[in-house]
Design a protein around this motif. Structure first.
Motif, PDB file in Angstrom:
ATOM      1  N   TYR A 176       0.852  -1.203   0.000  1.00  0.00           N
ATOM      2  CA  TYR A 176       0.000   0.000   0.000  1.00  0.00           C
ATOM      3  C   TYR A 176       0.886   1.252   0.000  1.00  0.00           C
ATOM      4  O   TYR A 176       0.964   1.972   1.001  1.00  0.00           O
ATOM      5  CB  TYR A 176      -0.925   0.015   1.234  1.00  0.00           C
ATOM      6  N   PRO A 177       1.557   1.527  -1.120  1.00  0.00           N
ATOM      7  CA  PRO A 177       2.486   2.669  -1.152  1.00  0.00           C
ATOM      8  C   PRO A 177       1.809   4.000  -0.838  1.00  0.00           C
ATOM      9  O   PRO A 177       2.449   4.946  -0.380  1.00  0.00           O
ATOM     10  CB  PRO A 177       3.048   2.634  -2.578  1.00  0.00           C
ATOM     11  N   GLN A 178       0.480   4.074  -1.050  1.00  0.00           N
ATOM     12  CA  GLN A 178      -0.249   5.328  -0.812  1.00  0.00           C
ATOM     13  C   GLN A 178      -0.308   5.703   0.667  1.00  0.00           C
ATOM     14  O   GLN A 178      -0.667   6.822   1.022  1.00  0.00           O
ATOM     15  CB  GLN A 178      -1.677   5.232  -1.390  1.00  0.00           C
ATOM     16  N   LEU A 179       0.075   4.778   1.562  1.00  0.00           N
ATOM     17  CA  LEU A 179       0.000   5.047   3.002  1.00  0.00           C
ATOM     18  C   LEU A 179       1.262   5.691   3.571  1.00  0.00           C
ATOM     19  O   LEU A 179       1.237   6.238   4.676  1.00  0.00           O
ATOM     20  CB  LEU A 179      -0.255   3.741   3.779  1.00  0.00           C
ATOM     21  N   GLU A 180       2.359   5.622   2.830  1.00  0.00           N
ATOM     22  CA  GLU A 180       3.629   6.091   3.376  1.00  0.00           C
ATOM     23  C   GLU A 180       3.637   7.613   3.536  1.00  0.00           C
ATOM     24  O   GLU A 180       3.140   8.354   2.683  1.00  0.00           O
ATOM     25  CB  GLU A 180       4.786   5.652   2.471  1.00  0.00           C
ATOM     26  N   ASN A 181       4.171   8.077   4.661  1.00  0.00           N
ATOM     27  CA  ASN A 181       4.291   9.511   4.968  1.00  0.00           C
ATOM     28  C   ASN A 181       2.947  10.241   4.954  1.00  0.00           C
ATOM     29  O   ASN A 181       2.857  11.387   4.531  1.00  0.00           O
ATOM     30  CB  ASN A 181       5.261  10.199   3.997  1.00  0.00           C
ATOM     31  N   ARG A 182       1.895   9.550   5.391  1.00  0.00           N
ATOM     32  CA  ARG A 182       0.575  10.178   5.471  1.00  0.00           C
ATOM     33  C   ARG A 182       0.124  10.213   6.929  1.00  0.00           C
ATOM     34  O   ARG A 182       0.631   9.468   7.770  1.00  0.00           O
ATOM     35  CB  ARG A 182      -0.466   9.383   4.647  1.00  0.00           C
ATOM     36  N   PHE A 183      -0.848  11.076   7.209  1.00  0.00           N
ATOM     37  CA  PHE A 183      -1.483  11.086   8.522  1.00  0.00           C
ATOM     38  C   PHE A 183      -2.631  10.081   8.431  1.00  0.00           C
ATOM     39  O   PHE A 183      -3.631  10.319   7.738  1.00  0.00           O
ATOM     40  CB  PHE A 183      -2.004  12.489   8.867  1.00  0.00           C
ATOM     41  N   LEU A 184      -2.493   8.944   9.115  1.00  0.00           N
ATOM     42  CA  LEU A 184      -3.440   7.839   8.935  1.00  0.00           C
ATOM     43  C   LEU A 184      -4.530   7.845  10.003  1.00  0.00           C
ATOM     44  O   LEU A 184      -4.244   7.828  11.207  1.00  0.00           O
ATOM     45  CB  LEU A 184      -2.698   6.498   8.979  1.00  0.00           C
ATOM     46  N   ILE A 185      -5.780   7.877   9.548  1.00  0.00           N
ATOM     47  CA  ILE A 185      -6.903   7.680  10.465  1.00  0.00           C
ATOM     48  C   ILE A 185      -7.476   6.297  10.155  1.00  0.00           C
ATOM     49  O   ILE A 185      -7.692   5.947   8.999  1.00  0.00           O
ATOM     50  CB  ILE A 185      -7.975   8.793  10.354  1.00  0.00           C
ATOM     51  N   CYS A 186      -7.681   5.522  11.191  1.00  0.00           N
ATOM     52  CA  CYS A 186      -8.050   4.116  11.022  1.00  0.00           C
ATOM     53  C   CYS A 186      -9.465   3.870  11.522  1.00  0.00           C
ATOM     54  O   CYS A 186      -9.817   4.288  12.634  1.00  0.00           O
ATOM     55  CB  CYS A 186      -7.055   3.250  11.786  1.00  0.00           C
ATOM     56  N   GLN A 243      -2.320  15.423   3.398  1.00  0.00           N
ATOM     57  CA  GLN A 243      -1.588  14.299   3.997  1.00  0.00           C
ATOM     58  C   GLN A 243      -2.518  13.295   4.684  1.00  0.00           C
ATOM     59  O   GLN A 243      -2.096  12.205   5.072  1.00  0.00           O
ATOM     60  CB  GLN A 243      -0.537  14.810   5.002  1.00  0.00           C
ATOM     61  N   LEU A 244      -3.801  13.669   4.834  1.00  0.00           N
ATOM     62  CA  LEU A 244      -4.766  12.799   5.513  1.00  0.00           C
ATOM     63  C   LEU A 244      -5.103  11.580   4.649  1.00  0.00           C
ATOM     64  O   LEU A 244      -5.374  11.713   3.459  1.00  0.00           O
ATOM     65  CB  LEU A 244      -6.047  13.593   5.804  1.00  0.00           C
ATOM     66  N   HIS A 245      -5.095  10.403   5.255  1.00  0.00           N
ATOM     67  CA  HIS A 245      -5.473   9.193   4.525  1.00  0.00           C
ATOM     68  C   HIS A 245      -6.199   8.263   5.492  1.00  0.00           C
ATOM     69  O   HIS A 245      -5.755   8.059   6.631  1.00  0.00           O
ATOM     70  CB  HIS A 245      -4.241   8.481   3.954  1.00  0.00           C
ATOM     71  N   ALA A 246      -7.326   7.718   5.052  1.00  0.00           N
ATOM     72  CA  ALA A 246      -8.120   6.817   5.902  1.00  0.00           C
ATOM     73  C   ALA A 246      -7.861   5.361   5.529  1.00  0.00           C
ATOM     74  O   ALA A 246      -7.763   5.019   4.346  1.00  0.00           O
ATOM     75  CB  ALA A 246      -9.602   7.130   5.751  1.00  0.00           C
ATOM     76  N   VAL A 247      -7.739   4.517   6.554  1.00  0.00           N
ATOM     77  CA  VAL A 247      -7.549   3.080   6.347  1.00  0.00           C
ATOM     78  C   VAL A 247      -8.700   2.347   7.031  1.00  0.00           C
ATOM     79  O   VAL A 247      -8.968   2.563   8.223  1.00  0.00           O
ATOM     80  CB  VAL A 247      -6.218   2.594   6.975  1.00  0.00           C
TER      81      VAL A 247
END
Length: 368
Positions: free
Chosen positions: A186-196, A223-227
């Motif tokens: 999941y390269p799109q997750l690197e260096n992002r602010f992850l909300i799970c 930088q926000l990314h949801a998982v």
């Protein structure tokens, strides 16, 4: 003591995990532990930890299950446990009928655990008709008081479910190998602010709310990314398809990632910057929220049920009035702009849960 726990099956889930945890604690303390169920993949672990498994088809919500009353009565008479601990409605009813055929002097003590906010009816009422009724949170105590007033307050015992803090250590970091594989997949997750958002893919878990939050914040905070960590049951495949189409139509496909069912939930919770609890129904406890906080990951969730009880004690700044989306957005912005610290968790331990449950068993047996 000899304790016999009864539940439908031993495959996965909170009821099953709790059964194994108490079984192990009984064996460790030198007691005898028996578990009756239809079996499942957790039987091997149960037996490896010193308990005896007795296989009986007490899992079906159908009239055919009534055929199991006599075999269950036979098991009870054969093993003569001091305590029967029922953890689900079908086993509770079968136990109720099985005990009818046993003279009162020979009957074991009966304890139940109310694990869920069951539909309110005569079928569910059986869970409140034991000698002692364990409620897994104050929210469950309130549910029993409200809907089953016939259950005396003195019979209800609140014992929070717990986790092993060593399994979810404060400031835990996933291994370099795990991170490397995850960022490769999941390269799109690197260096992002992850909300799970952890949990099964169902309408109750708040996926639509997650989409609204990402839509409102992603332009200001690229930088926000949801998982989404959780799989979809085959019956929920249409719902998963529906929310994926909605995400695509809003142009958010690069901002939300579904990783499916995972056995490495600890790593995902530790990797995340914030864990969300957005269920549209109150949860009886909120184990995942507790696991995240134990790891040191902030949790933001609706102020209801067991999650609210956990947050109010461990991370009150994460409590949001139910459905106040503006306040939820503000709280997320604050966390994105300024990393928050979670203090090490001292409450809600597995050891406390086991200790309190075994102490209850002891008190009940000593009343004889």
């Amino acid at each position: 003591m000899k304790v016999m726990q009864l539940l439908p099956e031993l495959n996965s889930g909170g009821v099953e995990r709790g059964t194994l945890e108490i079984a192990k604690a009984l064996v460790t303390a030198g007691h005898q532990s028996l578990v009756v169920s239809n079996g499942g993949r957790m039987v091997h672990q149960l037996e490896a930890e010193g308990s005896q498994h007795l296989s009986l088809a007490i899992h079906r919500k159908s009239l055919a299950s009534l055929w199991q009353i006599r075999p269950l009565r036979k098991l009870i008479l054969q093993h003569q446990p001091d305590i029967l601990h029922v953890r689900s409605r079908v086993p509770a009813w079968l136990t109720h009928f099985a005990l009818r055929g046993i003279p009162a002097a020979q009957q074991p003590h009966l304890i139940s655990t109310v694990h869920g906010f069951y539909s309110v009816n005569r079928y569910s009422a059986i869970m409140t008709q034991a000698e002692k009724v364990i409620a897994v949170s104050d929210s469950v105590v309130e549910y029993i008081h409200t809907h089953y007033p016939h259950c005396p307050a003195k019979n209800i015992v609140r014992i929070y479910r717990g986790i092993d803090p060593q399994a979810f250590p404060h400031n835990y970091q996933p291994s370099a190998q795990w991170l490397q594989k995850t960022f490769h997949d999941y390269p799109q997750l690197e260096n992002r602010f992850l909300i799970c958002l952890p949990g099964r893919i169902t309408r109750l878990k708040g996926h639509e709310t997650l989409i609204e939050l990402v839509q409102a914040l992603h332009k200001k905070y690229p930088q926000l990314h949801a998982v989404v960590v959780g799989g979809a049951d085959p019956k929920k495949a249409a719902y998963l398809d529906e929310i994926e189409k909605k995400i695509a139509s809003l142009g958010l496909s690069n901002d939300i990632t579904f990783v499916g069912h995972r056995s490495d939930i600890r790593e995902w919770l530790a990797l995340s910057d914030v864990v969300l609890s957005l269920s549209s129904q109150a949860e009886t406890f909120g184990r995942t929220a507790l696991e995240a906080l134990s790891l040191g990951t902030p949790v933001i969730g609706w102020k209801r049920g067991g999650v609210a009880e956990i947050l109010s004690q461990l991370y009150p700044q994460g409590l949001i009035e139910v459905d106040d989306l503006d306040c939820m957005q503000m709280q997320l912005k604050w966390h994105i702009e300024q990393r928050q610290q979670v203090a090490p968790v001292q409450q809600f331990s597995l050891a406390q849960m086991c200790e309190q449950t075994l102490a209850l068993y002891q008190r009940v047996v000593e009343q004889d």
